[in-house]
Design an enzyme around this catalytic site. Structure first.
Site, mmCIF file in Angstrom:
data_model
loop_
_atom_site.group_PDB
_atom_site.id
_atom_site.type_symbol
_atom_site.label_atom_id
_atom_site.label_comp_id
_atom_site.label_asym_id
_atom_site.label_seq_id
_atom_site.Cartn_x
_atom_site.Cartn_y
_atom_site.Cartn_z
ATOM 1 N N THR A 157 1.003 -1.341 0.215
ATOM 2 C CA THR A 157 -0.356 0.192 -0.722
ATOM 3 C C THR A 157 0.680 1.213 0.549
ATOM 4 O O THR A 157 1.536 1.333 0.306
ATOM 5 C CB THR A 157 -0.813 -0.052 0.962
ATOM 6 O OG1 THR A 157 -1.408 -0.649 0.976
ATOM 7 C CG2 THR A 157 -1.999 1.408 1.000
ATOM 8 N N ARG A 185 -12.682 -8.683 -0.846
ATOM 9 C CA ARG A 185 -12.395 -8.325 0.151
ATOM 10 C C ARG A 185 -11.887 -7.236 0.292
ATOM 11 O O ARG A 185 -10.786 -6.268 -0.967
ATOM 12 C CB ARG A 185 -10.925 -9.667 0.607
ATOM 13 C CG ARG A 185 -10.591 -8.754 1.766
ATOM 14 C CD ARG A 185 -8.968 -8.072 1.929
ATOM 15 N NE ARG A 185 -8.498 -7.859 2.581
ATOM 16 C CZ ARG A 185 -7.057 -6.753 3.646
ATOM 17 N NH1 ARG A 185 -6.795 -6.548 1.764
ATOM 18 N NH2 ARG A 185 -6.708 -6.979 3.761
ATOM 19 N N GLY A 187 -9.921 -3.878 1.881
ATOM 20 C CA GLY A 187 -8.692 -3.998 3.197
ATOM 21 C C GLY A 187 -9.089 -2.043 3.777
ATOM 22 O O GLY A 187 -10.573 -1.778 4.036
ATOM 23 N N ASP A 188 -8.247 -1.660 4.817
ATOM 24 C CA ASP A 188 -8.021 -0.946 5.130
ATOM 25 C C ASP A 188 -8.726 0.891 3.879
ATOM 26 O O ASP A 188 -9.121 1.395 4.115
ATOM 27 C CB ASP A 188 -7.874 -0.318 6.374
ATOM 28 C CG ASP A 188 -6.295 -0.537 5.854
ATOM 29 O OD1 ASP A 188 -5.707 -1.190 5.263
ATOM 30 O OD2 ASP A 188 -5.286 0.532 6.271
ATOM 31 N N THR A 208 -0.662 1.656 7.032
ATOM 32 C CA THR A 208 -0.481 0.244 5.297
ATOM 33 C C THR A 208 -0.404 -0.280 6.108
ATOM 34 O O THR A 208 -0.038 -0.384 7.809
ATOM 35 C CB THR A 208 0.721 1.054 4.687
ATOM 36 O OG1 THR A 208 1.957 0.422 6.071
ATOM 37 C CG2 THR A 208 0.749 2.163 3.802
ATOM 38 N N GLY A 209 -0.485 -1.699 5.966
ATOM 39 C CA GLY A 209 -0.155 -2.718 6.917
ATOM 40 C C GLY A 209 -1.849 -3.772 6.233
ATOM 41 O O GLY A 209 -2.652 -4.094 5.551
ATOM 42 N N GLY A 211 -4.491 -4.374 6.650
ATOM 43 C CA GLY A 211 -5.760 -3.865 7.092
ATOM 44 C C GLY A 211 -7.219 -3.788 7.763
ATOM 45 O O GLY A 211 -8.267 -3.565 8.153
#
Ligand code: GLY
Length: 298
Positions: A157, A185, A187-188, A208-209, A211
């Protein structure tokens, strides 16, 4: 003070963002330009073109953009066939009454404003997918569980935060998400408040990471609200990451990185994984610099 802050892989797009600010452009234009450049980077397999595919071998992109002056926001999720997810997210914000559009609706919006459709899966990423996933005979859910068991395998990200000469803040996040994720799916990154939040009054933050954790804890919003209560960017970043440590993670590191920017241009970045860095440029600096992040661990 003119400022751009990005995740380390944003170094590739930071000069484009910086040029816009220096030419008097808006923070919104700057963060979009920075993210677009990274979406074009074929060496970055976590964002845009050449991103990691989902479990079916299809690249699905998520992105969001937020205007700190108005708290208008736009986001797309599970976008297929268009590399500049951040520009489609901006179109959601500026051309529709909505905030988040996903899947075929997002692709339709991209087509309507004339974006170029293409296959985002490169030969290299196809080979990677085929080697890791292609031969598996397991059921879809079992495969997804197997291949997403460690979020470090897929959580890239890019984040951009900026302040322009009018003192307006903006934030942008773009990603191809977790490698071999379940189709559809999110993510954040496309979830306002989770992976991205921006408010001229208090500041901006982006993640980032992993989510799913940032969605469950509204991590970017947590950081900005900490600044609203008087925390510095470094304190706000640490507060937002520590808030994750109560979440069950099956023994895995709660992998998360956050960048934070105050309305006055003070910035910080934190990580739960030692070694992660971030990029930034501000004021009279003639080139970007890359700095260590504050490490915050359980
Ligand atoms: N943080 C990006 C993702 O989880 O998709």
């Amino acid at each position: 003070m003119l400022t751009v802050v990005a995740s380390e892989n944003g170094s590739f797009g930071l000069p484009a963002a910086w040029r816009i600010l220096q030419d008097g452009g808006s923070a919104l234009d700057a963060v979009e330009a920075g993210a677009r450049a990274v979406e074009d980077n074929p060496a970055d397999h976590t964002v845009g073109y050449a991103g990691h595919p989902n479990i079916d071998g299809i690249v699905e992109l998520d992105a969001s953009i937020m205007d700190g002056a108005t708290r208008r926001a736009g986001a797309v999720g599970s976008l297929q066939g268009y590399r500049h997810a951040i520009t489609v997210a901006r179109a959601v914000m500026e051309r529709t009454p909505h905030v988040l559009i996903t899947g075929s609706g997002a692709a339709r919006l991209a087509a309507e404003f004339g974006a170029t459709q293409e296959n985002l899966l490169t030969e290299g990423e196809h080979a990677y997918w085929a080697a890791e996933v292609g031969g598996s005979k397991a059921g879809l859910l079992a495969q997804v569980r197997q291949f997403t068991r460690d979020p470090r395998d897929g959580a890239g990200t890019v984040d951009f935060l900026a302040i322009d000469r009018n003192g307006n803040l903006a934030s942008a996040v773009s990603t191809s998400g977790w490698a071999f994720k379940h189709p559809g799916r999110l993510g954040d990154s496309p979830i306002i408040g989770a992976g991205n939040y921006c408010d001229n009054r208090y500041g901006a933050a982006a993640c980032t990471g992993w989510g799913e954790l940032a969605i469950r804890a509204s991590t970017a919003h947590t950081a900005v609200m900490a600044m609203a209560r008087g925390a510095s960017p470094a304190e706000a970043a640490a507060i937002a990451l520590r808030d994750l440590f109560e979440l069950p993670t099956d023994g895995l590191l709660p992998l998360m990185h956050i960048v934070v920017l105050s309305p006055s241009g003070e910035h910080a970045a934190a990580t739960t994984m030692a070694g992660a860095r971030y990029a930034w440029q501000a004021g009279s600096m003639t080139e970007l610099t890359v700095s260590d992040r504050l490490v915050v661990q359980p």
